[in-house]
Design a protein around this motif. Structure first.
Motif, PDB file in Angstrom:
ATOM      1  N   LEU A   1       0.805  -1.310   0.084  1.00  0.00           N
ATOM      2  CA  LEU A   1       0.045  -0.103   0.110  1.00  0.00           C
ATOM      3  C   LEU A   1       0.629   1.340   0.035  1.00  0.00           C
ATOM      4  O   LEU A   1       0.414   2.322  -0.329  1.00  0.00           O
ATOM      5  CB  LEU A   1      -0.903  -0.004   1.128  1.00  0.00           C
ATOM      6  N   ASP A   2       2.264   1.148   0.341  1.00  0.00           N
ATOM      7  CA  ASP A   2       2.942   2.251   0.449  1.00  0.00           C
ATOM      8  C   ASP A   2       3.409   2.778  -0.759  1.00  0.00           C
ATOM      9  O   ASP A   2       4.386   3.922  -0.783  1.00  0.00           O
ATOM     10  CB  ASP A   2       4.019   2.006   1.162  1.00  0.00           C
ATOM     11  N   LEU A   3       3.073   1.961  -1.891  1.00  0.00           N
ATOM     12  CA  LEU A   3       3.354   2.540  -3.353  1.00  0.00           C
ATOM     13  C   LEU A   3       2.673   3.713  -3.815  1.00  0.00           C
ATOM     14  O   LEU A   3       3.367   4.921  -4.529  1.00  0.00           O
ATOM     15  CB  LEU A   3       3.056   1.411  -4.178  1.00  0.00           C
ATOM     16  N   THR A   4       1.804   3.863  -2.850  1.00  0.00           N
ATOM     17  CA  THR A   4       0.808   5.354  -3.394  1.00  0.00           C
ATOM     18  C   THR A   4       1.303   6.609  -2.552  1.00  0.00           C
ATOM     19  O   THR A   4       0.769   7.665  -2.959  1.00  0.00           O
ATOM     20  CB  THR A   4      -0.543   5.222  -3.334  1.00  0.00           C
ATOM     21  N   ALA A   5       2.013   6.217  -1.527  1.00  0.00           N
ATOM     22  CA  ALA A   5       2.693   7.373  -0.467  1.00  0.00           C
ATOM     23  C   ALA A   5       3.898   7.795  -1.140  1.00  0.00           C
ATOM     24  O   ALA A   5       4.920   7.154  -1.268  1.00  0.00           O
ATOM     25  CB  ALA A   5       2.609   6.807   0.656  1.00  0.00           C
ATOM     26  N   GLN A   6       3.872   9.151  -1.584  1.00  0.00           N
ATOM     27  CA  GLN A   6       5.077   9.640  -2.247  1.00  0.00           C
ATOM     28  C   GLN A   6       5.760  10.631  -1.213  1.00  0.00           C
ATOM     29  O   GLN A   6       6.903  10.933  -1.529  1.00  0.00           O
ATOM     30  CB  GLN A   6       4.622  10.617  -3.452  1.00  0.00           C
ATOM     31  N   ASN A   7       5.017  11.120  -0.171  1.00  0.00           N
ATOM     32  CA  ASN A   7       5.885  11.934   0.857  1.00  0.00           C
ATOM     33  C   ASN A   7       5.336  11.681   2.011  1.00  0.00           C
ATOM     34  O   ASN A   7       4.287  10.876   2.296  1.00  0.00           O
ATOM     35  CB  ASN A   7       5.635  13.489   0.337  1.00  0.00           C
ATOM     36  N   PRO A   8       5.972  12.029   3.039  1.00  0.00           N
ATOM     37  CA  PRO A   8       5.547  11.849   4.660  1.00  0.00           C
ATOM     38  C   PRO A   8       4.327  12.098   5.027  1.00  0.00           C
ATOM     39  O   PRO A   8       3.466  11.515   5.707  1.00  0.00           O
ATOM     40  CB  PRO A   8       6.389  12.541   5.521  1.00  0.00           C
ATOM     41  N   VAL A   9       3.638  13.295   4.309  1.00  0.00           N
ATOM     42  CA  VAL A   9       2.215  13.681   4.872  1.00  0.00           C
ATOM     43  C   VAL A   9       1.177  12.485   4.297  1.00  0.00           C
ATOM     44  O   VAL A   9       0.225  12.271   4.824  1.00  0.00           O
ATOM     45  CB  VAL A   9       2.098  14.891   4.002  1.00  0.00           C
ATOM     46  N   GLN A  10       1.567  12.059   2.816  1.00  0.00           N
ATOM     47  CA  GLN A  10       0.590  11.123   2.524  1.00  0.00           C
ATOM     48  C   GLN A  10       0.928   9.842   3.151  1.00  0.00           C
ATOM     49  O   GLN A  10      -0.040   9.161   3.316  1.00  0.00           O
ATOM     50  CB  GLN A  10       1.116  10.924   0.907  1.00  0.00           C
ATOM     51  N   ARG A  11       1.926   9.501   3.666  1.00  0.00           N
ATOM     52  CA  ARG A  11       2.313   8.179   4.267  1.00  0.00           C
ATOM     53  C   ARG A  11       1.259   8.156   5.813  1.00  0.00           C
ATOM     54  O   ARG A  11       0.845   7.436   6.134  1.00  0.00           O
ATOM     55  CB  ARG A  11       3.546   7.905   4.511  1.00  0.00           C
ATOM     56  N   GLU A  12       1.520   9.342   6.083  1.00  0.00           N
ATOM     57  CA  GLU A  12       0.638   9.678   7.693  1.00  0.00           C
ATOM     58  C   GLU A  12      -0.686   9.299   7.474  1.00  0.00           C
ATOM     59  O   GLU A  12      -1.523   8.817   8.178  1.00  0.00           O
ATOM     60  CB  GLU A  12       1.136  10.972   8.072  1.00  0.00           C
ATOM     61  N   ALA A  13      -1.360  10.121   6.386  1.00  0.00           N
ATOM     62  CA  ALA A  13      -2.756  10.088   5.836  1.00  0.00           C
ATOM     63  C   ALA A  13      -3.006   8.471   5.585  1.00  0.00           C
ATOM     64  O   ALA A  13      -4.129   7.993   5.925  1.00  0.00           O
ATOM     65  CB  ALA A  13      -3.082  10.814   4.827  1.00  0.00           C
ATOM     66  N   LEU A  14      -2.114   7.751   5.036  1.00  0.00           N
ATOM     67  CA  LEU A  14      -2.476   6.439   4.699  1.00  0.00           C
ATOM     68  C   LEU A  14      -2.409   5.481   5.843  1.00  0.00           C
ATOM     69  O   LEU A  14      -3.295   4.658   5.858  1.00  0.00           O
ATOM     70  CB  LEU A  14      -1.237   5.897   3.685  1.00  0.00           C
ATOM     71  N   ILE A  15      -1.412   5.860   6.767  1.00  0.00           N
ATOM     72  CA  ILE A  15      -1.422   5.054   8.168  1.00  0.00           C
ATOM     73  C   ILE A  15      -2.820   5.174   8.770  1.00  0.00           C
ATOM     74  O   ILE A  15      -3.443   4.360   9.516  1.00  0.00           O
ATOM     75  CB  ILE A  15      -0.337   5.458   9.006  1.00  0.00           C
ATOM     76  N   ALA A  16      -3.363   6.432   8.859  1.00  0.00           N
ATOM     77  CA  ALA A  16      -4.411   6.919   9.589  1.00  0.00           C
ATOM     78  C   ALA A  16      -5.670   6.211   8.853  1.00  0.00           C
ATOM     79  O   ALA A  16      -6.697   5.707   9.663  1.00  0.00           O
ATOM     80  CB  ALA A  16      -4.804   8.179   9.725  1.00  0.00           C
ATOM     81  N   SER A  17      -5.819   6.289   7.508  1.00  0.00           N
ATOM     82  CA  SER A  17      -6.953   5.666   6.804  1.00  0.00           C
ATOM     83  C   SER A  17      -6.878   4.170   7.034  1.00  0.00           C
ATOM     84  O   SER A  17      -8.078   3.438   7.245  1.00  0.00           O
ATOM     85  CB  SER A  17      -6.879   6.007   5.449  1.00  0.00           C
ATOM     86  N   VAL A  18      -5.477   3.394   6.867  1.00  0.00           N
ATOM     87  CA  VAL A  18      -5.614   2.053   7.080  1.00  0.00           C
ATOM     88  C   VAL A  18      -6.190   1.504   8.511  1.00  0.00           C
ATOM     89  O   VAL A  18      -7.031   0.669   8.753  1.00  0.00           O
ATOM     90  CB  VAL A  18      -4.316   1.365   6.629  1.00  0.00           C
ATOM     91  N   THR A  19      -5.613   2.467   9.652  1.00  0.00           N
ATOM     92  CA  THR A  19      -6.188   2.126  10.899  1.00  0.00           C
ATOM     93  C   THR A  19      -7.440   2.050  11.220  1.00  0.00           C
ATOM     94  O   THR A  19      -8.266   1.388  11.770  1.00  0.00           O
ATOM     95  CB  THR A  19      -5.366   3.091  11.774  1.00  0.00           C
ATOM     96  N   ASN A  20      -8.176   3.133  10.604  1.00  0.00           N
ATOM     97  CA  ASN A  20      -9.556   3.210  10.899  1.00  0.00           C
ATOM     98  C   ASN A  20     -10.346   2.293  10.087  1.00  0.00           C
ATOM     99  O   ASN A  20     -11.463   1.927  10.715  1.00  0.00           O
ATOM    100  CB  ASN A  20     -10.111   4.528  10.145  1.00  0.00           C
ATOM    101  N   ARG A  21      -9.909   1.648   8.918  1.00  0.00           N
ATOM    102  CA  ARG A  21     -10.519   0.673   8.156  1.00  0.00           C
ATOM    103  C   ARG A  21     -10.320  -0.803   8.694  1.00  0.00           C
ATOM    104  O   ARG A  21     -10.993  -1.578   8.180  1.00  0.00           O
ATOM    105  CB  ARG A  21     -10.462   0.628   6.695  1.00  0.00           C
TER     106      ARG A  21
END
Length: 513
Positions: A97-117
């Motif tokens: 899933l980290d292939l779509t995260a290009q910067n730390p901000v996107q990675r933090e948003a991805l971590i929060a989104s995955v954690t909620n789902r």
């Protein structure tokens, strides 16, 4: 109650005046809500079920030999703490899933989104866990659930092995520490025994009996010493009273100096005994019996001297030989006195040494008890730690070979073919109701901003002035027709509103199969 009904009717009449505004807003809100609901992206949910079997046949067999951890509690705690940031980051990497995260901000948003789902649900007491994840792509949702399933199993086994290794290392450190303490305690105990070897074996009672024996021996030796000293003094007195060889000898005298000295010593000892005991005491009776025997022996010896004067110390012309015999007996008495004094001195020093040793015994016993207590404590702790180390080793072997907990996948991660959200069949009617609520709220708000009086009573209450009369509008055919057409139009609008949403719901249900 009548006032409340009148007030409500007044509100409704005021809202009725602006009914077209409310209907317009209801159509706008409903249509916009329906469009938004229809254009919402589909979400697919993938799930898997896993059963953790914590019952093993080895557990009752190894009871008492190996450590039996509460595996059920560990698994329950694992299920509660699995969704953590480190695990989510590892899950994102495992599922790509980290292939779509290009910067730390996107990675933090991805971590929060995955954690909620992410969702982990457990059954009640059956160790059955359901892992689920929602995503817009069904393949990605299945991949995430598969990764989470692997992470769940690995975390359980790895955490258990890590706890076992940590416990074993701690026990090994404690064993080395107590082994050093035990060696030091053994050395202290050995040095103490070597220093006090002569006193440790004998107890207080043994020393009491020894002191009593030595005291009795000392008393006997002192008695013999007094007897010997009395005998020596008697012989000295006899020599001092004998005439010289140049003078005429007095009439022959018969004497038994040794017997007299012993009799005198026994009489003095008898006087001492009578001061402490009665006439019936065994020591008093024995002393009297000895004195009587010595008196008889003296009488027999004197009778023999009378029959044979040459045997007397001062008889006839044998005075010179009697004096020599007395001197010889005096020398022997001096030697005996010296010997008895040495014996008395030895007994006194022995008694003093025994008394000092007896006084030291309680101190030695106390120190010995402290040393033994320290040694026993260290020894018991050391044995307990060694036993626990062996139990931990057996438990580790059981866990690595047979496994205390068995992870069984009941339902593998599913590939969803239908979206699980949004539930448009439920959201469309809710959007229609929200539109009606918005129109109702708009008419109420306008009626409050632009109030009107619907009856004389309301006007009188608000203005505080008397109302003299009212002028009613006469209904004409043209007004009746216009009012009827307005009602029909308004009802048609409401029916059309409800029909549109009903048809949209049915069509959506048909499209979803």
């Amino acid at each position: 109650m009548e006032e409340l009904v009148t007030q409500v009717i007044g509100y409704l009449r005021g809202m009725w005046r602006f009914r077209w505004w409310g209907m317009a807003l209801a159509w706008i809100v409903g249509v916009v809500g329906g469009v938004v609901i229809y254009t919402m992206p589909d979400t697919y949910q993938s799930s898997a079920r896993i059963h953790v079997d914590t019952q093993s046949i080895l557990r009752p067999l190894m009871s008492g030999l190996a450590v039996q951890p509460n595996v059920g509690q560990q698994i329950d705690m694992l299920s509660r703490t699995l969704i953590s940031r480190p695990n989510v980051e590892k899950l994102i990497t495992m599922a790509d899933l980290d292939l779509t995260a290009q910067n730390p901000v996107q990675r933090e948003a991805l971590i929060a989104s995955v954690t909620n789902r992410l969702r982990i649900q457990s059954g009640r007491g059956d160790n059955l866990f359901t892992l689920s994840f929602s995503d817009t792509q069904p393949e990605r949702a299945q991949r995430v659930v598969q990764s989470m399933l692997s992470l769940f199993v690995e975390s359980g086994l790895g955490g258990k092995r890590q706890d076992t290794d940590t416990a074993r290392r701690f026990i090994e450190e404690q064993i080395r520490s107590y082994e050093q303490k035990l060696t030091e305690a053994e050395n202290r105990l050995k040095d103490f025994r070597l220093r006090n070897m002569a006193l440790i074996g004998a107890g207080t009672r043994d020393y009491i009996s020894q002191i009593a024996d030595v005291t009795e021996q000392l008393r006997q030796a002192q008695l013999e010493l007094r007897e010997a000293e009395n005998s020596r003094d008697a012989m000295r007195q006899q020599l001092s009273s004998n005439p010289s060889d140049d003078e005429l000898a007095p009439p022959p005298m018969l004497a038994t100096p040794e017997l007299d000295a012993r009799i005198d010593a026994l009489k003095r000892s008898l006087d001492d005994l009578l001061q402490r005991y009665t006439e019936l005491h065994p020591d008093v009776i024995g002393a009297r019996r000895v004195i009587e025997d010595l008196e008889k022996q003296k009488q027999e010896q004197l009778a023999q001297m009378r029959e044979n004067p040459s045997m007397g110390q001062f008889g006839g012309y044998g005075m010179g030989s009697g004096i020599e015999q007395t001197k010889l007996a005096l020398a022997q008495g001096e030697a005996r006195v010296a010997s008895l004094r040495a014996r008395v001195g030895e007994f006194e020093s022995r008694l003093l040494r025994l008394q000092e040793d007896a006084q030291r015994i309680p101190e030695l016993e106390t120190e010995m008890a402290q040393l033994n207590r320290d040694y026993s404590v260290h020894k018991s702790n050391y044995d307990a730690l060694v036993s626990r180390r062996e139990s931990a080793n057996i438990a580790a072997e059981m866990s690595s070979q047979s496994g205390i907990a068995d992870f069984r996948v009941i339902d593998p991660p599913s590939l969803p073919n239908k979206p699980s959200a949004p539930n448009r069949l439920l959201l469309l009617p809710l959007a229609a109701l929200v539109g009606l609520g918005a129109g109702f709220a708009l008419t109420f708000l306008i009626s409050q901003l632009r109030p009107a009086f619907s009856d004389p009573r309301q006007l009188r209450e608000i203005s505080g002035l008397p109302v003299l009369g009212t002028v009613s509008m006469l209904p004409t055919p043209e007004r009746r027709r216009k009012r009827r057409n307005g009602l029909i139009a308004f009802g048609t609008g409401l029916a059309a509103y409800a029909g549109v949403f009903a048809m949209a719901t049915v069509a959506l249900q048909i499209l979803q199969g």
